[in-house]
Design an enzyme around this catalytic site. Structure first.
Site, PDB file in Angstrom:
ATOM      1  N   LYS A 154       0.817  -1.211   0.000  1.00 31.91           N
ATOM      2  CA  LYS A 154       0.000   0.000   0.000  1.00 31.91           C
ATOM      3  C   LYS A 154       0.861   1.276   0.000  1.00 31.91           C
ATOM      4  CE  LYS A 154      -3.774  -2.403   2.359  1.00 31.91           C
ATOM      5  NZ  LYS A 154      -4.821  -2.309   3.401  1.00 31.91           N
ATOM      6  N   TYR A 212     -12.731  -2.147  -3.414  1.00 31.24           N
ATOM      7  CA  TYR A 212     -13.190  -2.212  -2.016  1.00 31.24           C
ATOM      8  C   TYR A 212     -14.711  -2.119  -1.894  1.00 31.24           C
ATOM      9  CZ  TYR A 212      -8.375  -1.940  -0.364  1.00 31.24           C
ATOM     10  OH  TYR A 212      -7.064  -2.215  -0.086  1.00 31.24           O
ATOM     11  N   ARG A 258      -1.616 -14.626   4.993  1.00 36.87           N
ATOM     12  CA  ARG A 258      -2.256 -13.870   6.072  1.00 36.87           C
ATOM     13  C   ARG A 258      -1.488 -14.038   7.393  1.00 36.87           C
ATOM     14  NH1 ARG A 258      -7.025 -11.470   4.851  1.00 36.87           N
ATOM     15  NH2 ARG A 258      -8.077 -11.742   6.832  1.00 36.87           N
ATOM     16  N   ARG A 309       3.153  -6.583   9.037  1.00 37.49           N
ATOM     17  CA  ARG A 309       2.463  -5.408   9.588  1.00 37.49           C
ATOM     18  C   ARG A 309       3.059  -4.968  10.917  1.00 37.49           C
ATOM     19  NH1 ARG A 309      -3.436  -7.533   7.678  1.00 37.49           N
ATOM     20  NH2 ARG A 309      -3.666  -6.288   5.786  1.00 37.49           N
ATOM     21  N   ASN A 313      -1.946   0.125   6.740  1.00 35.64           N
ATOM     22  CA  ASN A 313      -1.415  -1.125   7.280  1.00 35.64           C
ATOM     23  C   ASN A 313      -0.488  -1.886   6.332  1.00 35.64           C
ATOM     24  OD1 ASN A 313      -3.383  -2.065   5.603  1.00 35.64           O
ATOM     25  ND2 ASN A 313      -4.428  -3.349   7.112  1.00 35.64           N
ATOM     26  N   HIS A 334      -1.957  -5.599   1.714  1.00 39.42           N
ATOM     27  CA  HIS A 334      -3.245  -6.292   1.607  1.00 39.42           C
ATOM     28  C   HIS A 334      -2.959  -7.762   1.329  1.00 39.42           C
ATOM     29  CE1 HIS A 334      -7.305  -7.287   0.241  1.00 39.42           C
ATOM     30  NE2 HIS A 334      -6.719  -7.921  -0.768  1.00 39.42           N
ATOM     31  N   GLU A 382      -9.459 -10.799  -7.169  1.00 44.64           N
ATOM     32  CA  GLU A 382      -8.580  -9.632  -6.994  1.00 44.64           C
ATOM     33  C   GLU A 382      -7.402  -9.677  -7.960  1.00 44.64           C
ATOM     34  OE1 GLU A 382      -9.747  -9.124  -2.269  1.00 44.64           O
ATOM     35  OE2 GLU A 382      -7.717  -9.748  -2.793  1.00 44.64           O
TER      36      GLU A 382
HETATM   37  P1  CMP Z   1      -7.364  -4.777   4.086  1.00 49.80           P
HETATM   38  O1  CMP Z   1      -7.788  -5.954   4.881  1.00 49.80           O
HETATM   39  O2  CMP Z   1      -6.229  -4.882   3.169  1.00 49.80           O
HETATM   40  O3  CMP Z   1      -8.637  -4.252   3.242  1.00 49.80           O
HETATM   41  C1  CMP Z   1      -9.627  -3.452   3.870  1.00 49.80           C
HETATM   42  C2  CMP Z   1      -8.928  -2.337   4.562  1.00 49.80           C
HETATM   43  O4  CMP Z   1      -9.740  -1.422   5.220  1.00 49.80           O
HETATM   44  C3  CMP Z   1      -8.076  -2.924   5.675  1.00 49.80           C
HETATM   45  O5  CMP Z   1      -7.010  -3.601   5.094  1.00 49.80           O
HETATM   46  C4  CMP Z   1      -7.718  -1.689   6.469  1.00 49.80           C
HETATM   47  O6  CMP Z   1      -6.584  -1.035   5.957  1.00 49.80           O
HETATM   48  C5  CMP Z   1      -8.939  -0.820   6.221  1.00 49.80           C
HETATM   49  N1  CMP Z   1      -9.702  -0.722   7.446  1.00 49.80           N
HETATM   50  C6  CMP Z   1     -10.330  -1.705   8.087  1.00 49.80           C
HETATM   51  N2  CMP Z   1     -10.956  -1.219   9.177  1.00 49.80           N
HETATM   52  C7  CMP Z   1     -10.713   0.100   9.204  1.00 49.80           C
HETATM   53  C8  CMP Z   1     -11.094   1.161  10.061  1.00 49.80           C
HETATM   54  N3  CMP Z   1     -11.853   0.936  11.136  1.00 49.80           N
HETATM   55  N4  CMP Z   1     -10.649   2.395   9.780  1.00 49.80           N
HETATM   56  C9  CMP Z   1      -9.900   2.618   8.680  1.00 49.80           C
HETATM   57  N5  CMP Z   1      -9.514   1.660   7.810  1.00 49.80           N
HETATM   58  C10 CMP Z   1      -9.910   0.413   8.088  1.00 49.80           C
END
Ligand code: CMP
Length: 139
Positions: free
Chosen positions: A11, A51, A87, A104, A114, A117, A128
């Site tokens: 990211k 998303y 994961r 992470r 984070n 993905h 994806e």
């Molecule tokens: P990822 O699982 O890659 O894809 C969905 C993303 O949404 C997740 O990573 C986080 O980066 C983001 N995400 C999930 N929950 C929150 C939250 N409460 N606030 C902001 N971003 C979020």
């Protein structure tokens, strides 16, 4: 029997912090091989579509804005049990909860930023991967 491929994006925060090379090295060291890879930047339409499943969540707008804020690296990775093993390698969505030694834990800034993905299922890994790569770009 699980599929042997998963999909990842490094990211914008991971690229901004200069950690992309270290993250890719961790992925290779964990036994994944790269089947497709692209350095790109998502358009707003692409990020919204990718998303879409989160469209009703309160963080959707922030997520789309963030994921379009800079370049990403998208990749298809191969390894036995790829989705689950990847994961495990990346750790919990919120880096505050991520285990020691995970990507992470080492490199992510926050829940929103984070670093990486990882697909959450075999079906989503395929969807994806095909979202980002044409058949000719996958090896
Ligand atoms: P990822 O699982 O890659 O894809 C969905 C993303 O949404 C997740 O990573 C986080 O980066 C983001 N995400 C999930 N929950 C929150 C939250 N409460 N606030 C902001 N971003 C979020």
């Amino acid at each position: 029997m699980s599929t042997n491929r998963t999909f990842t994006m490094l990211k914008p925060d991971a690229l901004e912090s200069g950690q992309a090379g270290n993250i890719i090295q961790m992925i290779l060291d964990a036994g994944f091989s790269i089947k497709a890879m692209k350095y790109t930047r998502l358009s707003e339409d692409q990020a919204k579509k990718f998303y879409e499943v989160h469209a009703e969540r309160p963080f959707y707008g922030e997520l789309v804005e963030y994921m379009t804020s800079g370049p990403i690296i998208a990749a298809i990775l191969e390894k036995e049990n790829a989705v689950a093993d990847f994961r495990t390698l990346i750790g919990a969505t919120n880096p505050a909860d991520a285990a020691e030694g995970t990507i992470r834990k080492k490199y992510a800034e926050s829940l929103a930023k984070n670093a990486v993905h990882g697909s959450d299922s075999d079906d989503n890994a395929k969807i994806e991967g095909e979202f980002h790569f044409s058949a000719a770009e996958i090896f």
